[in-house]
Design an enzyme around this catalytic site. Structure first.
Site, mmCIF file in Angstrom:
data_model
loop_
_atom_site.group_PDB
_atom_site.id
_atom_site.type_symbol
_atom_site.label_atom_id
_atom_site.label_comp_id
_atom_site.label_asym_id
_atom_site.label_seq_id
_atom_site.Cartn_x
_atom_site.Cartn_y
_atom_site.Cartn_z
ATOM 1 N N ARG A 37 -10.428 15.846 5.831
ATOM 2 C CA ARG A 37 -11.317 16.116 4.689
ATOM 3 C C ARG A 37 -12.712 16.515 5.186
ATOM 4 O O ARG A 37 -13.190 15.965 6.181
ATOM 5 C CB ARG A 37 -11.444 14.871 3.803
ATOM 6 C CG ARG A 37 -10.181 14.579 2.998
ATOM 7 C CD ARG A 37 -10.301 13.288 2.230
ATOM 8 N NE ARG A 37 -9.191 12.407 2.547
ATOM 9 C CZ ARG A 37 -9.171 11.099 2.322
ATOM 10 N NH1 ARG A 37 -10.201 10.501 1.768
ATOM 11 N NH2 ARG A 37 -8.107 10.393 2.637
ATOM 12 N N GLU B 46 -6.575 -5.099 4.777
ATOM 13 C CA GLU B 46 -6.587 -4.847 3.336
ATOM 14 C C GLU B 46 -5.472 -5.598 2.615
ATOM 15 O O GLU B 46 -5.646 -6.091 1.502
ATOM 16 C CB GLU B 46 -6.479 -3.329 3.076
ATOM 17 C CG GLU B 46 -7.770 -2.616 3.432
ATOM 18 C CD GLU B 46 -7.590 -1.163 3.808
ATOM 19 O OE1 GLU B 46 -6.819 -0.881 4.749
ATOM 20 O OE2 GLU B 46 -8.222 -0.306 3.172
ATOM 21 N N HIS C 259 -12.318 2.539 -0.358
ATOM 22 C CA HIS C 259 -12.185 1.554 0.737
ATOM 23 C C HIS C 259 -12.744 0.194 0.335
ATOM 24 O O HIS C 259 -13.091 -0.629 1.192
ATOM 25 C CB HIS C 259 -12.908 2.019 2.029
ATOM 26 C CG HIS C 259 -12.234 3.187 2.698
ATOM 27 N ND1 HIS C 259 -12.928 4.286 3.139
ATOM 28 C CD2 HIS C 259 -10.944 3.428 2.984
ATOM 29 C CE1 HIS C 259 -12.086 5.161 3.675
ATOM 30 N NE2 HIS C 259 -10.869 4.655 3.584
ATOM 31 N N ASN D 42 0.878 -1.167 0.000
ATOM 32 C CA ASN D 42 0.000 0.000 0.000
ATOM 33 C C ASN D 42 0.919 1.221 0.000
ATOM 34 O O ASN D 42 1.471 1.597 1.027
ATOM 35 C CB ASN D 42 -0.875 -0.039 1.256
ATOM 36 C CG ASN D 42 -1.892 1.080 1.271
ATOM 37 O OD1 ASN D 42 -1.833 1.994 0.447
ATOM 38 N ND2 ASN D 42 -2.807 1.012 2.214
ATOM 39 N N ARG E 115 -2.064 -1.933 -3.863
ATOM 40 C CA ARG E 115 -3.332 -1.243 -3.646
ATOM 41 C C ARG E 115 -3.401 -0.085 -4.644
ATOM 42 O O ARG E 115 -2.491 0.734 -4.723
ATOM 43 C CB ARG E 115 -3.401 -0.691 -2.227
ATOM 44 C CG ARG E 115 -4.693 0.041 -2.017
ATOM 45 C CD ARG E 115 -4.808 0.631 -0.657
ATOM 46 N NE ARG E 115 -6.143 1.191 -0.494
ATOM 47 C CZ ARG E 115 -6.494 1.952 0.519
ATOM 48 N NH1 ARG E 115 -5.634 2.222 1.464
ATOM 49 N NH2 ARG E 115 -7.704 2.429 0.601
#
Ligand code: ADP
Length: 446
Positions: A273, A429, A208, A12, A119
């Site tokens: 964010r 993940e 996600h 990632n 990823r």
């Protein structure tokens, strides 16, 4: 090819950090009669995890964990290439490949048996499945940098560096957007002139997805394990709450709506964010403060969310320890916006069987889960306070390693009387990326 020899590296690659895991796996084809076999996640074994932070700064750090040891080191890395080269040398992977793996085994170069899973945050319109990235694909993927400028360029950098460091290994891109590719058009399209979708592909893509896919796979195992029924939990809302945060409505294992959009800026309030705001606000700010587009971008992506409201930090854990008015307001707003999305998705799904919290905040904060669930009693949902705190304590003190274990990863936290099941779940993940890469290889083999 002797499939048991497979080593999978999951990477990632972020703008200033890299997460890197190595897995091996055995018995996949012995135990599974189909690629969707519920035991297959369990057959993939994590042998190593690394993390490099603050690449390109003077505050770099390196962390490694394997079966025998944990290492933490302050070390600076000039760029992604230096970081990845360091990891490969540190774990003797390059030596392994050049000395042992390059020897032909059974007519195959053993470096064929290395998969590198990357990823990839935004796959755009075209990439809705894992991809073995050849030279032409790398060029096409570069064309996606514009639609996810904060994520895709560093994903691509990781891919390019690994291609040059391990040229014989297969490099596979796993897209976060892929899980949401089946969201129906009436949910995915924005109510703006439809030609912008037709010409430029502007619609909700969602993110996600690798984490959501992992949770769905894990629940397939969980359902079978606990209830002997693969489909016991059908309608689920999953909240992935980390520095970036989103919510997903899942029906029978498929995403039917999700809170992030064309970019990962839409939806929930996040660490830095803003999530959903009136789309007119950026134009107003631009005029009032005489700002450039870049300034606006920075405000909405880097200076808003928990940081913008608290004026202190983007970090949820830190924030929860402050007692001032702004910090309390930030936490209240954060939970409130999650409650609103869960309500929307419970309506979209016409009721839910389960609510799942995951990601750094979702797994570790019993406080946040309590605050959110307090407003969901209208669904017949009731949290068990003791189980909720115990799950947070468990995840804070355990770092799962080796193969995935249902009881370590899935913590039920609802009261027995609750008509909605509630779970805190540890997501993985990197493991999901390894799993999808093996499936891709399996598909090619068949
Ligand atoms: P990323 O999106 O970068 O992968 P993570 O999933 O690691 O992020 O989540 C990071 C967030 O999780 C941070 O806001 C951090 O403060 C929060 N977090 C980590 N541990 C805890 C904890 N024990 N309690 C509350 N929040 C936590």
């Amino acid at each position: 090819m002797p499939i048991e020899d497979l080593k999978i590296i999951s990477i990632n690659s972020g703008s200033s950090s890299i997460k890197f895991s190595v897995f091996d796996f055995s018995g996949y084809f012995e135990n599974s009669d189909s690629k969707n076999c519920v035991t297959s996640l369990n057959n993939i074994n994590r042998v190593l995890s690394c993390r490099i932070e603050e690449i390109g700064t003077e505050y770099g750090s390196f962390y490694l964990k394997d079966k025998n040891k944990t290492e933490n080191e302050k070390r600076n890395f000039s760029d992604h290439e230096a970081a990845l080269k360091f990891i490969l040398q540190k774990i003797a992977f390059i030596d392994h490949l050049t000395e042992e793996y390059e020897k032909k085994k059974n007519g195959h170069s053993a470096s064929d048996n290395v998969l590198v899973a990357h990823r990839y945050v935004h796959g755009g319109k075209d990439y809705v499945k894992p991809l073995i990235a050849g030279a032409e694909d790398v060029k096409k993927l570069a064309g996606l940098n514009d639609i996810a400028p904060l994520h895709n360029p560093s994903n691509l950098k990781g891919l390019e560096v690994m291609k040059s460091l391990l040229p014989n290994a297969r490099q596979i891109c796993i897209f976060d957007t892929a899980f949401h590719s089946g969201v129906p058009d009436y949910a995915a399209l924005y109510p703006i002139p439809i030609e912008y979708y037709e010409k430029f592909g502007i619609k909700k893509y969602g993110f996600h997805g690798i984490s959501y896919a992992f949770i769905v796979n894990l629940f397939n195992i969980y359902n079978k394990h606990k209830y002997g029924d693969e489909n016991f939990i059908k309608k689920t809302v999953i909240c992935h709450l980390g520095n970036g945060a989103s919510v997903c409505a899942v029906d029978n294992g498929k995403s039917v709506d999700t809170s992030m959009g064309y970019t990962p800026l839409e939806g929930l309030m996040m660490g830095t964010r803003c999530g959903n705001i009136d789309p007119e606000v950026p134009f107003i700010l631009k005029k009032k403060l005489n700002l450039t587009d870049d300034d606006i971008n920075k405000i909405l992506n880097k200076k808003s969310g928990l940081l913008g409201i608290s004026k202190k930090t983007y970090d949820f854990k830190e924030l929860a320890e402050f007692d001032d008015e702004y910090s309390k307001l930030a936490l209240k707003m954060y939970a409130y916006r999650i409650v609103k999305f869960i309500g929307q998705y419970a309506a979209v799904l016409n009721g839910i069987d389960a609510l799942v919290f995951t990601g750094g905040i979702g797994e570790n904060s019993d406080l946040l889960r309590k605050e959110v669930c307090a407003n969901l009693t209208y669904l017949g949902l009731k949290l068990d306070g003791k189980k909720n705190s115990a799950a947070a304590k468990y995840f804070q003190s355990h770092n799962p390693f080796g193969t995935v274990n249902i009881d370590d990863s899935v913590k039920p936290i609802n009261d027995e009387s609750s008509s909605v099941k509630v779970f805190a779940v540890h997501t993985d993940e990197e493991l999901q990326m390894a799993y999808e890469s093996i499936n891709l290889l399996n598909d090619l083999k068949n």
